[in-house]
Design a protein around this motif. Structure first.
Motif, PDB file in Angstrom:
ATOM      1  N   ARG A 194       0.835  -1.256  -0.068  1.00 45.28           N
ATOM      2  CA  ARG A 194      -0.021   0.044  -0.186  1.00 45.28           C
ATOM      3  C   ARG A 194       0.898   1.184   0.107  1.00 45.28           C
ATOM      4  N   CYS A 195       0.646   2.168  -1.049  1.00 43.37           N
ATOM      5  CA  CYS A 195       1.553   3.335  -0.918  1.00 43.37           C
ATOM      6  C   CYS A 195       0.649   4.515  -1.444  1.00 43.37           C
ATOM      7  N   THR A 196       1.307   5.521  -1.258  1.00 44.13           N
ATOM      8  CA  THR A 196       1.034   6.945  -1.936  1.00 44.13           C
ATOM      9  C   THR A 196       1.821   7.601  -2.922  1.00 44.13           C
ATOM     10  N   LEU A 197       1.431   7.788  -4.296  1.00 42.92           N
ATOM     11  CA  LEU A 197       2.013   8.111  -5.077  1.00 42.92           C
ATOM     12  C   LEU A 197       1.540   9.551  -5.524  1.00 42.92           C
ATOM     13  N   LEU A 198       2.524  10.617  -5.362  1.00 43.09           N
ATOM     14  CA  LEU A 198       2.121  12.049  -5.594  1.00 43.09           C
ATOM     15  C   LEU A 198       0.850  12.407  -4.939  1.00 43.09           C
ATOM     16  N   GLY A 199       0.387  11.738  -3.720  1.00 45.39           N
ATOM     17  CA  GLY A 199      -0.786  11.944  -3.157  1.00 45.39           C
ATOM     18  C   GLY A 199      -1.823  11.186  -3.595  1.00 45.39           C
ATOM     19  N   PHE A 200      -1.710  10.179  -4.404  1.00 48.64           N
ATOM     20  CA  PHE A 200      -2.715   9.244  -4.600  1.00 48.64           C
ATOM     21  C   PHE A 200      -2.490   7.798  -3.857  1.00 48.64           C
ATOM     22  N   ASP A 201      -3.605   7.196  -3.516  1.00 49.54           N
ATOM     23  CA  ASP A 201      -3.354   5.975  -2.708  1.00 49.54           C
ATOM     24  C   ASP A 201      -3.511   5.006  -3.988  1.00 49.54           C
ATOM     25  N   ARG A 202      -2.535   3.870  -3.922  1.00 48.95           N
ATOM     26  CA  ARG A 202      -2.396   2.710  -4.585  1.00 48.95           C
ATOM     27  C   ARG A 202      -2.285   1.652  -3.954  1.00 48.95           C
TER      28      ARG A 202
END
Length: 399
Positions: free
Chosen positions: A266-274
């Motif tokens: 689980r991660c956040t890429l430039l503010g978007f959760d993925r």
């Protein structure tokens, strides 16, 4: 792509002997790999154990007509149809030609270096991006002073992305103009090939030479050692980091959950959760996959939207090769690279496979060379590492 032999003579600054114009598209350094003789240019490399000049007469009989040599030998006079380009150093001539070839292409090029994981990251990136880019990449682990120019020579007009790895060398500045990466990735710094360096810091700074002209350098921002080296090299302004602790990082890893045969990230890429799932549970593969996410995020942000392709990642066969043995056993071959970090990775991988199939573990261990560490200290680390793993049997093979 094709060059004329006259063009090549000018590029490498050769003294041309018996020069007849001819097209060249294949660079040959090993006579055993001859396939298209009329299109080949043979570089007579000299090493401690061999001399390429010894194979020229045999290659001439096989219709090779273009040669780069450091010595024009008397027997070459009996080869009237051959072109001989005479240079001081045939390897440097090969590198100079590859660097010239690289300048012809204005495409993104990813350069990967580090102690471990270079080839895996390169192959994972290929698997993840091959539908979006026409990719040229290093074959296998062609990351040496010889392998890098042969890899870069593959670049052609059809390619839209290059991915090349560079191994450690005291002459990384010779590889830099050949790869000329626009994006740099440093995987980690371990003890492999430490014998040629005063310290790990010196080794890391040497690796970072590859990235002097990069637009961005991608690495694990939680690795304080690499971060300090990047700052010392005055490259901090190019840093693109991923982190497990800094929520402000471009790629923030919120959690990593290992299951029986897969891992959920689980991660956040430039503010978007993925949320991504990869079909591996060993720490090395997880780290390598995260490096790829960071590269993709910088190179083409939309490329990380397809979470399904991470599920389809396949193991890279040249490392941690898994074969089915007799009596329902598994053989894990990690002889490609031998150092303390590789051993840790291999044992971690072994443990994950033993859990899946409820197997006992046998470790066959040889000498660890090129560590730059005194044997007493090195093998104490090995013993401590092995003790932490659930190994049922250990077989030592060494001197």
């Amino acid at each position: 792509m094709e060059y004329s032999i006259k063009e090549i003579a000018g590029i490498i600054g050769a003294d041309a002997q018996k020069l007849y114009d001819a097209p060249v598209s294949i660079l040959l350094t090993d006579s055993r790999r001859l396939s298209f003789p009329e299109q080949s240019l043979f570089f007579a490399l000299q090493t401690k154990t061999n001399d390429g000049h010894n194979y020229i007469q045999g290659l001439y009989k096989l219709r090779v007509r273009n040669f780069v040599v450091s010595t024009f030998l008397p027997e070459f006079e009996s080869m009237p149809e051959a072109n001989f380009l005479v240079v001081k150093d045939t390897l440097k001539a090969l590198q100079k030609l590859a660097a010239h070839h690289r300048k012809r292409f204005n495409i993104p090029v990813i350069g990967i270096t580090g102690s471990n994981g270079k080839t895996i990251v390169k192959e994972f990136l290929y698997q993840l991006l091959h539908n979006e880019f026409n990719i040229v990449r290093s074959p296998r682990s062609y990351n040496s002073q010889l392998g890098v120019p042969l890899s870069v020579w593959q670049m052609s007009e059809k390619n839209t992305l290059g991915i090349f790895e560079a191994g450690i060398s005291h002459e990384m500045e010779r590889l830099q103009p050949i790869i000329a990466p626009t994006i740099g990735v440093i995987t980690n710094i371990g003890e492999a090939h430490q014998e040629n360096f005063i310290s790990s810091t010196q080794k890391c700074l040497e690796k970072l030479t590859l990235f002097n002209d990069c637009e961005a350098i991608i690495y694990d921002g939680d690795d304080a050692f690499i971060a300090n080296c990047i700052e010392s090299a005055c490259l901090s302004h190019k840093a693109i980091t991923w982190s497990r602790t800094d929520s402000e990082a471009p790629l923030y890893i919120e959690s990593i959950k290992k299951l029986d045969s897969e891992t959920i990230i689980r991660c956040t890429l430039l503010g978007f959760d993925r949320t991504y799932t990869i079909p591996f549970t060993d720490d090395a593969s997880i780290e390598n996959a995260i490096h790829c996410m960071a590269v993709m995020l910088y190179l083409k942000p939309t490329s990380v939207n397809d979470i399904e392709k991470f599920k389809r990642l396949e193991p890279v066969a040249m490392r941690l090769d898994v074969k089915q043995g007799i009596n329902n056993c598994l053989l894990i071959n990690d002889t490609y690279n031998s150092d303390i970090n590789s051993l840790d990775i291999a044992l971690d991988f072994q443990q994950s496979r033993r859990v899946e199939k409820n197997l006992k573990c046998t470790l066959i261990l040889s000498d660890i060379l090129q560590s730059g560490t005194l044997p007493k200290s090195l093998y104490k680390k090995v013993a401590d590492l092995v003790r932490r793993k659930k190994i049922d049997r250990i077989i030592g093979i060494g001197r």
